[in-house]
Design an enzyme around this catalytic site. Structure first.
Site, PDB file in Angstrom:
ATOM      1  N   GLY A  54       0.838  -1.212   0.000  1.00 33.30           N
ATOM      2  CA  GLY A  54       0.000   0.000   0.000  1.00 33.30           C
ATOM      3  C   GLY A  54       0.866   1.252   0.000  1.00 33.30           C
ATOM      4  O   GLY A  54       1.873   1.306   0.693  1.00 33.30           O
TER       5      GLY A  54
ATOM      6  N   ARG B  89      13.305  10.221  -2.966  1.00 35.45           N
ATOM      7  CA  ARG B  89      14.190  11.364  -3.268  1.00 35.45           C
ATOM      8  C   ARG B  89      15.471  11.296  -2.438  1.00 35.45           C
ATOM      9  O   ARG B  89      16.578  11.473  -2.962  1.00 35.45           O
ATOM     10  CB  ARG B  89      13.444  12.670  -2.980  1.00 35.45           C
ATOM     11  CG  ARG B  89      14.297  13.921  -3.081  1.00 35.45           C
ATOM     12  CD  ARG B  89      13.454  15.149  -2.747  1.00 35.45           C
ATOM     13  NE  ARG B  89      14.227  16.369  -2.767  1.00 35.45           N
ATOM     14  CZ  ARG B  89      14.891  16.855  -1.727  1.00 35.45           C
ATOM     15  NH1 ARG B  89      14.905  16.192  -0.583  1.00 35.45           N
ATOM     16  NH2 ARG B  89      15.563  17.985  -1.832  1.00 35.45           N
TER      17      ARG B  89
ATOM     18  N   ARG C 237       1.119  -5.126  -5.642  1.00 32.58           N
ATOM     19  CA  ARG C 237       1.269  -6.361  -4.883  1.00 32.58           C
ATOM     20  C   ARG C 237       1.596  -7.418  -5.931  1.00 32.58           C
ATOM     21  O   ARG C 237       0.952  -7.475  -6.975  1.00 32.58           O
ATOM     22  CB  ARG C 237      -0.003  -6.667  -4.109  1.00 32.58           C
ATOM     23  CG  ARG C 237      -0.295  -5.525  -3.099  1.00 32.58           C
ATOM     24  CD  ARG C 237      -1.136  -5.962  -1.934  1.00 32.58           C
ATOM     25  NE  ARG C 237      -1.048  -4.981  -0.853  1.00 32.58           N
ATOM     26  CZ  ARG C 237      -1.943  -3.988  -0.663  1.00 32.58           C
ATOM     27  NH1 ARG C 237      -2.984  -3.851  -1.461  1.00 32.58           N
ATOM     28  NH2 ARG C 237      -1.793  -3.159   0.341  1.00 32.58           N
TER      29      ARG C 237
ATOM     30  N   ASP D 124       5.455  -4.881   6.182  1.00 38.67           N
ATOM     31  CA  ASP D 124       5.957  -6.196   6.587  1.00 38.67           C
ATOM     32  C   ASP D 124       6.087  -7.181   5.423  1.00 38.67           C
ATOM     33  O   ASP D 124       7.067  -7.903   5.312  1.00 38.67           O
ATOM     34  CB  ASP D 124       4.994  -6.831   7.600  1.00 38.67           C
ATOM     35  CG  ASP D 124       5.247  -6.309   9.010  1.00 38.67           C
ATOM     36  OD1 ASP D 124       6.287  -5.667   9.217  1.00 38.67           O
ATOM     37  OD2 ASP D 124       4.397  -6.558   9.876  1.00 38.67           O
ATOM     38  N   GLY D 125       5.034  -7.215   4.578  1.00 37.90           N
ATOM     39  CA  GLY D 125       5.039  -8.143   3.436  1.00 37.90           C
ATOM     40  C   GLY D 125       6.227  -7.856   2.534  1.00 37.90           C
ATOM     41  O   GLY D 125       6.960  -8.773   2.126  1.00 37.90           O
TER      42      GLY D 125
ATOM     43  N   THR E 164       4.082   2.838   5.618  1.00 37.44           N
ATOM     44  CA  THR E 164       2.673   2.447   5.693  1.00 37.44           C
ATOM     45  C   THR E 164       1.953   3.400   6.621  1.00 37.44           C
ATOM     46  O   THR E 164       2.496   3.766   7.673  1.00 37.44           O
ATOM     47  CB  THR E 164       2.471   0.998   6.185  1.00 37.44           C
ATOM     48  OG1 THR E 164       1.105   0.837   6.581  1.00 37.44           O
ATOM     49  CG2 THR E 164       3.358   0.640   7.367  1.00 37.44           C
TER      50      THR E 164
ATOM     51  N   ASP F 174      -0.322   2.731   8.545  1.00 34.14           N
ATOM     52  CA  ASP F 174      -0.850   2.023   9.722  1.00 34.14           C
ATOM     53  C   ASP F 174       0.044   2.108  10.964  1.00 34.14           C
ATOM     54  O   ASP F 174      -0.413   1.816  12.067  1.00 34.14           O
ATOM     55  CB  ASP F 174      -1.064   0.540   9.397  1.00 34.14           C
ATOM     56  CG  ASP F 174      -1.989   0.332   8.210  1.00 34.14           C
ATOM     57  OD1 ASP F 174      -2.813   1.225   7.946  1.00 34.14           O
ATOM     58  OD2 ASP F 174      -1.881  -0.710   7.560  1.00 34.14           O
TER      59      ASP F 174
ATOM     60  N   ASP G 212       2.162   0.023  11.873  1.00 36.14           N
ATOM     61  CA  ASP G 212       2.065  -1.302  12.507  1.00 36.14           C
ATOM     62  C   ASP G 212       3.349  -2.109  12.356  1.00 36.14           C
ATOM     63  O   ASP G 212       3.311  -3.334  12.393  1.00 36.14           O
ATOM     64  CB  ASP G 212       0.859  -2.069  11.936  1.00 36.14           C
ATOM     65  CG  ASP G 212       0.974  -2.289  10.430  1.00 36.14           C
ATOM     66  OD1 ASP G 212       1.858  -1.672   9.800  1.00 36.14           O
ATOM     67  OD2 ASP G 212       0.175  -3.064   9.888  1.00 36.14           O
TER      68      ASP G 212
ATOM     69  N   ARG H  38     -26.686  14.535  16.483  1.00 37.91           N
ATOM     70  CA  ARG H  38     -26.522  13.127  16.102  1.00 37.91           C
ATOM     71  C   ARG H  38     -25.288  12.498  16.731  1.00 37.91           C
ATOM     72  O   ARG H  38     -24.435  13.175  17.297  1.00 37.91           O
ATOM     73  CB  ARG H  38     -26.344  13.026  14.584  1.00 37.91           C
ATOM     74  CG  ARG H  38     -27.642  13.077  13.828  1.00 37.91           C
ATOM     75  CD  ARG H  38     -27.357  13.037  12.333  1.00 37.91           C
ATOM     76  NE  ARG H  38     -28.602  13.028  11.582  1.00 37.91           N
ATOM     77  CZ  ARG H  38     -28.717  13.378  10.305  1.00 37.91           C
ATOM     78  NH1 ARG H  38     -27.651  13.786   9.631  1.00 37.91           N
ATOM     79  NH2 ARG H  38     -29.874  13.318   9.699  1.00 37.91           N
TER      80      ARG H  38
ATOM     81  N   ARG I 135      -5.644  -1.360   9.042  1.00 39.95           N
ATOM     82  CA  ARG I 135      -5.626  -2.821   8.864  1.00 39.95           C
ATOM     83  C   ARG I 135      -5.985  -3.479  10.180  1.00 39.95           C
ATOM     84  O   ARG I 135      -7.051  -3.221  10.709  1.00 39.95           O
ATOM     85  CB  ARG I 135      -4.251  -3.281   8.360  1.00 39.95           C
ATOM     86  CG  ARG I 135      -4.326  -4.570   7.543  1.00 39.95           C
ATOM     87  CD  ARG I 135      -2.964  -5.046   7.113  1.00 39.95           C
ATOM     88  NE  ARG I 135      -2.359  -4.220   6.096  1.00 39.95           N
ATOM     89  CZ  ARG I 135      -2.341  -4.528   4.804  1.00 39.95           C
ATOM     90  NH1 ARG I 135      -2.890  -5.631   4.377  1.00 39.95           N
ATOM     91  NH2 ARG I 135      -1.765  -3.739   3.936  1.00 39.95           N
TER      92      ARG I 135
END
Ligand code: ADP
Ligand code: F6P
Length: 320
Positions: free
Chosen positions: A12, A22, A73, A104-105, A126, A128, A130, A163, A172
């Site tokens: 991603g 760069r 991917r 990680d992948g 990423t 995330d 993570d 509301r 993820r």
């Protein structure tokens, strides 16, 4: 002395990847190395979608989101045949070192290619955040700021209508974007996989807060939980407060990188090339306590990242 390196982005995309590309290109050129850009991650390495980069190849990109190298991917790279094809392409072009910007992948792939003799350095990219071996991943800050701005907008309309707004943010399996966005937006509740939650209890406290005069509510849900629409429906049924669900989605992955993303991407890109210059490979670069560090790829992949539970509880404690 390494003469030729390649750089690719994989998995991603994340805002700040361009700043990292760069930094890698300019650092390598400044050290007299030749640099190849590889398009669409490992797919381009296998198919040979590779081009020579110079000083100008990375002009005007430090402030842009996405990745000028494109990303993909690549299932073929998960097979040893695919990795061997990539190694042959490296040999053909004289690429001795490779900087892989991804998650990680992508690092698992980099470890495989390292085992065939290409010096690979991973840079964590990423939104995330993570990746365990680093406090920070490229794109995290921009994504959180984007999420925060969007939740602020939702809050305006939520307030006008008395509301509840249930907002799902990316991440993820991890709740790092959720907890930080939640605290920055003054969310009433934050729901992540890392901390047990109970919709009945959430509904009950919402009604207690409503009885004390609170008129609108923001609930941040981490992507790993999912079911945001169902959560919104349950909250409405249990509280009779009109509730809307919004999934922020891929808008969080775009946009100009923040200052933090540009700076950290540049630091890590520079450091990755320094490692290659010393003939070091099979490492992942990271930032710990604001210092640049590097770990063996397998070791990095075996580490686990802590969730900031304290931050989660602070957010809940002060959400009256
Ligand atoms: P990320 O790097 O963001 O975690 P992915 O998990 O999609 O993203 O991985 C990106 C690419 O890395 C995959 O498309 C594949 O080419 C390669 N990759 C992922 N996992 C492995 C693996 N176990 N072995 C070899 N290559 C892998
Ligand atoms: O890893 C980054 C991320 O945006 C996650 O937050 C999300 O789960 C995933 O990628 C979405 O992937 P895709 O772009 O394949 O939909």
């Amino acid at each position: 002395m390494i003469k030729t390196i390649g750089v690719l982005t994989s998995g991603g995309d994340a805002p700040g990847m361009n700043a990292a590309v760069r930094a890698v290109v300019r650092t390598a050129l400044s050290k007299g190395m030749e640099v190849y850009g590889i398009r669409r991650g490992y797919a381009g390495l296998i198919s040979g979608d590779i081009f020579k980069m110079d000083e100008r190849s990375v002009s005007d990109i430090i402030h842009r989101g996405g990745t000028v190298l494109y990303t993909a991917r690549c299932p073929e790279f998960r097979t040893m045949e695919g990795v061997k094809k990539a190694k042959e392409k490296c040999d053909e072009l004289g690429i001795e070192g490779l900087v892989v910007i991804g998650g990680d992948g992508s690092f698992r792939g980099a470890a495989d290619l390292s085992s065939l003799g290409v010096l690979c350095i991973g840079i964590p990219g990423t939104i995330d955040n993570d990746i365990a071996c680093t406090d920070y991943t490229i794109g995290f800050d921009t994504a959180m700021n984007t999420a925060m701005e969007l939740v602020d907008k939702l809050r305006d309309t939520s307030q006008s209508h008395d509301r509840c707004s249930v907002v799902e943010v990316m991440g993820r399996g991890a709740g790092h974007i959720a907890v930080n966005t939640g605290i920055a937006c003054g969310a009433t509740d934050i729901i992540t996989k890392e901390v047990p939650y109970d919709i009945d209890a959430i509904a009950k406290t919402m009604l207690e807060k409503k009885a004390k005069g609170k008129k609108n509510f923001v609930v941040i849900v981490a992507e790993g939980i999912g079911h945001s629409q169902e959560i919104a429906t349950m909250i409405q049924e249990k509280t009779h407060i009109e509730t809307r669900a919004t999934i922020l989605g891929h808008v969080q992955r775009g946009g100009n990188p923040t200052l933090r993303d540009r700076v950290e991407a540049t630091r890590m890109g520079y450091y990755a090339v320094e490692l290659l210059e010393q003939g070091i490979g099979n490492r992942v670069v990271g930032i710990k306590d604001n210092k640049l560090v590097d770990y063996d790829i397998q070791e990095a992949l075996s580490m686990t990242k802590e969730y900031d539970e304290k931050l989660h509880h602070i957010a809940e404690q002060i959400a009256f």
